[in-house]
Design an enzyme around this catalytic site. Structure first.
Site, PDB file in Angstrom:
ATOM      1  CE1 TYR A 163      14.482   1.738  67.709  1.00 34.38           C
ATOM      2  CE2 TYR A 163      14.117  -0.631  67.829  1.00 34.38           C
ATOM      3  CZ  TYR A 163      14.522   0.485  67.126  1.00 34.38           C
ATOM      4  OH  TYR A 163      14.951   0.348  65.825  1.00 34.38           O
ATOM      5  CB  SER A 166      12.425  -2.324  64.606  1.00 36.20           C
ATOM      6  OG  SER A 166      13.198  -3.268  65.315  1.00 36.20           O
TER       7      SER A 166
HETATM    8  P1  NAP Z   1      21.484   5.998  63.461  1.00 31.47           P
HETATM    9  O1  NAP Z   1      22.678   5.927  62.610  1.00 31.47           O
HETATM   10  O2  NAP Z   1      21.638   6.175  64.931  1.00 31.47           O
HETATM   11  O3  NAP Z   1      20.529   7.097  62.857  1.00 31.47           O
HETATM   12  C1  NAP Z   1      19.448   7.627  63.583  1.00 31.47           C
HETATM   13  C2  NAP Z   1      19.160   8.977  62.996  1.00 31.47           C
HETATM   14  O4  NAP Z   1      18.079   9.569  63.727  1.00 31.47           O
HETATM   15  C3  NAP Z   1      20.359   9.925  63.111  1.00 31.47           C
HETATM   16  O5  NAP Z   1      20.547  10.609  61.901  1.00 31.47           O
HETATM   17  C4  NAP Z   1      19.921  10.879  64.213  1.00 31.47           C
HETATM   18  O6  NAP Z   1      20.473  12.171  64.091  1.00 31.47           O
HETATM   19  C5  NAP Z   1      18.429  10.908  63.995  1.00 31.47           C
HETATM   20  N1  NAP Z   1      17.755  11.428  65.166  1.00 31.47           N
HETATM   21  C6  NAP Z   1      17.756  10.903  66.408  1.00 31.47           C
HETATM   22  N2  NAP Z   1      17.099  11.720  67.248  1.00 31.47           N
HETATM   23  C7  NAP Z   1      16.665  12.778  66.503  1.00 31.47           C
HETATM   24  C8  NAP Z   1      15.956  13.964  66.792  1.00 31.47           C
HETATM   25  N3  NAP Z   1      15.552  14.261  68.036  1.00 31.47           N
HETATM   26  N4  NAP Z   1      15.690  14.828  65.799  1.00 31.47           N
HETATM   27  C9  NAP Z   1      16.105  14.566  64.534  1.00 31.47           C
HETATM   28  N5  NAP Z   1      16.797  13.462  64.197  1.00 31.47           N
HETATM   29  C10 NAP Z   1      17.080  12.587  65.183  1.00 31.47           C
HETATM   30  O7  NAP Z   1      20.600   4.656  63.332  1.00 31.47           O
HETATM   31  P2  NAP Z   1      20.112   3.802  62.074  1.00 31.47           P
HETATM   32  O8  NAP Z   1      20.428   2.428  62.410  1.00 31.47           O
HETATM   33  O9  NAP Z   1      20.564   4.406  60.797  1.00 31.47           O
HETATM   34  O10 NAP Z   1      18.527   3.969  62.228  1.00 31.47           O
HETATM   35  C11 NAP Z   1      17.666   4.414  61.194  1.00 31.47           C
HETATM   36  C12 NAP Z   1      16.303   3.795  61.390  1.00 31.47           C
HETATM   37  O11 NAP Z   1      16.378   2.370  61.208  1.00 31.47           O
HETATM   38  C13 NAP Z   1      15.708   3.994  62.773  1.00 31.47           C
HETATM   39  O12 NAP Z   1      14.317   4.244  62.651  1.00 31.47           O
HETATM   40  C14 NAP Z   1      15.929   2.660  63.462  1.00 31.47           C
HETATM   41  O13 NAP Z   1      14.987   2.433  64.482  1.00 31.47           O
HETATM   42  C15 NAP Z   1      15.764   1.719  62.293  1.00 31.47           C
HETATM   43  N6  NAP Z   1      16.358   0.382  62.465  1.00 31.47           N
HETATM   44  C16 NAP Z   1      17.713   0.215  62.434  1.00 31.47           C
HETATM   45  C17 NAP Z   1      18.252  -1.066  62.539  1.00 31.47           C
HETATM   46  C18 NAP Z   1      19.747  -1.315  62.489  1.00 31.47           C
HETATM   47  O14 NAP Z   1      20.185  -2.466  62.657  1.00 31.47           O
HETATM   48  N7  NAP Z   1      20.573  -0.295  62.267  1.00 31.47           N
HETATM   49  C19 NAP Z   1      17.404  -2.178  62.687  1.00 31.47           C
HETATM   50  C20 NAP Z   1      16.026  -1.969  62.732  1.00 31.47           C
HETATM   51  C21 NAP Z   1      15.514  -0.686  62.606  1.00 31.47           C
HETATM   52  P3  NAP Z   1      21.921  12.520  64.725  1.00 31.47           P
HETATM   53  O15 NAP Z   1      22.910  11.732  63.903  1.00 31.47           O
HETATM   54  O16 NAP Z   1      22.032  13.977  64.520  1.00 31.47           O
HETATM   55  O17 NAP Z   1      21.871  12.083  66.140  1.00 31.47           O
END
Ligand code: NAP
Length: 256
Positions: free
Chosen positions: A174, A161
């Site tokens: 985070y 991130s």
């Molecule tokens: P998201 O839609 O909230 O996805 C997060 C995923 O992690 C979900 O599938 C969730 O599963 C899973 N997860 C959370 N806790 C878990 C656990 N205990 N065991 C197994 N799986 C778990 O968020 P996203 O934005 O796609 O994030 C994906 C990655 O990108 C993350 O590493 C995040 O830090 C990074 N990121 C995102 C952004 C952004 O703007 N979106 C920016 C920078 C970095 P459930 O759906 O079952 O809860």
């Protein structure tokens, strides 16, 4: 470390069979960026192992992949907060039994935790975020290394991130966890650099329209942000043969 300076995964345009014959495991594959990358990997003919905690979400992605003329999907339910050694061993054994090796491992699942000052940050929540975002990624990598070593050209890709590269107030556990992921990635890349063909890198997806982004920025107009589907090509670059020899790098999926 090597070759990563000139490599820009944002320039990559995957071909229809870019990941043919590869088996790629993705955590957090049921929603958001993980789901989009899983669908894109399967569209590029990879066999995708969908890991996540919510079975119905994984089943929905599995159904989407099965309905297409693409690679295959396999579900492995794993709650990274609660998993114990036996669960990791079972997953690694299942991957080896089914595919004989692992060619790609994308650590995508993460917890946001709270946005609050370090002075006020809840200690048990800090521990949970560090466990899901760092310790579980470490444990999963460790248990899957034998399967990755059986691949002639494997990839490990950690999700970072912007706050994992430069600290920012109120991002708490985070931000700390994403800095730790950068450290884990560099350390593993250095260890594996001389002796294996496994490459290890990080990718920062950048602001993307997902549930986590909404949680972090509740007042933001999400419609203005790119969909996860639009940022998958750099992930495929770093998970596929085109990034051979590129290791120890920290990449961005979007141009800022
Ligand atoms: P998201 O839609 O909230 O996805 C997060 C995923 O992690 C979900 O599938 C969730 O599963 C899973 N997860 C959370 N806790 C878990 C656990 N205990 N065991 C197994 N799986 C778990 O968020 P996203 O934005 O796609 O994030 C994906 C990655 O990108 C993350 O590493 C995040 O830090 C990074 N990121 C995102 C952004 C952004 O703007 N979106 C920016 C920078 C970095 P459930 O759906 O079952 O809860």
């Amino acid at each position: 470390m090597n070759d990563s300076i000139d490599f820009d995964p944002r320039n990559y345009q995957p071909t229809a069979a870019a990941l043919e014959g590869r088996t790629i495991l993705i955590t957090g594959a049921g929603s958001g960026i993980g789901r989009a990358v899983a669908l894109a990997c399967a569209a590029a003919r990879a066999n995708v192992v969908l890991v996540g905690r919510t079975l119905r979400k994984l089943e929905a992605v599995h159904a989407e992949i099965s309905a297409r003329d693409s690679g295959t999907a396999t579900i492995a339910q794993l709650d990274l907060e609660r998993a114990i050694a036996k669960d990791y061993d079972t997953l690694a054994a299942a991957v080896l039994a089914r595919f004989g090796r692992l060619d790609g491992l994308l650590h995508n699942a993460a917890l946001l935790g709270n946005l609050s000052a370090i002075a006020d940050y809840d200690v048990p929540l800090f521990t949970r975020v560090m466990h899901v975002n760092v310790t579980a990624a470490f444990a999963l990598t460790q248990v899957l290394l034998p399967a990755l070593k059986k691949s002639p050209d494997a990839r490990v890709l950690f999700t970072s991130s912007s706050v994992g590269r430069r600290g920012r107030a109120y991002w708490g556990a985070y931000a700390v966890s994403k800095f730790a992921i950068e450290g884990l990635s560099q350390t593993l890349a250095h260890e594996l650099g001389g002796s294996t063909k496994i490459t290890v890198n990080t990718i920062n997806p950048g602001a993307t329209r997902t549930a986590m982004r909404r949680q972090a920025y509740p007042a933001e107009d999400l419609e203005k942000l790119p969909l996860p589907e639009s940022i998958t090509a750099p992930y495929l670059a770093l998970l596929g043969p085109v990034s051979r020899g590129v290791t120890g790098g920290a990449f961005d999926a979007q141009r800022t």
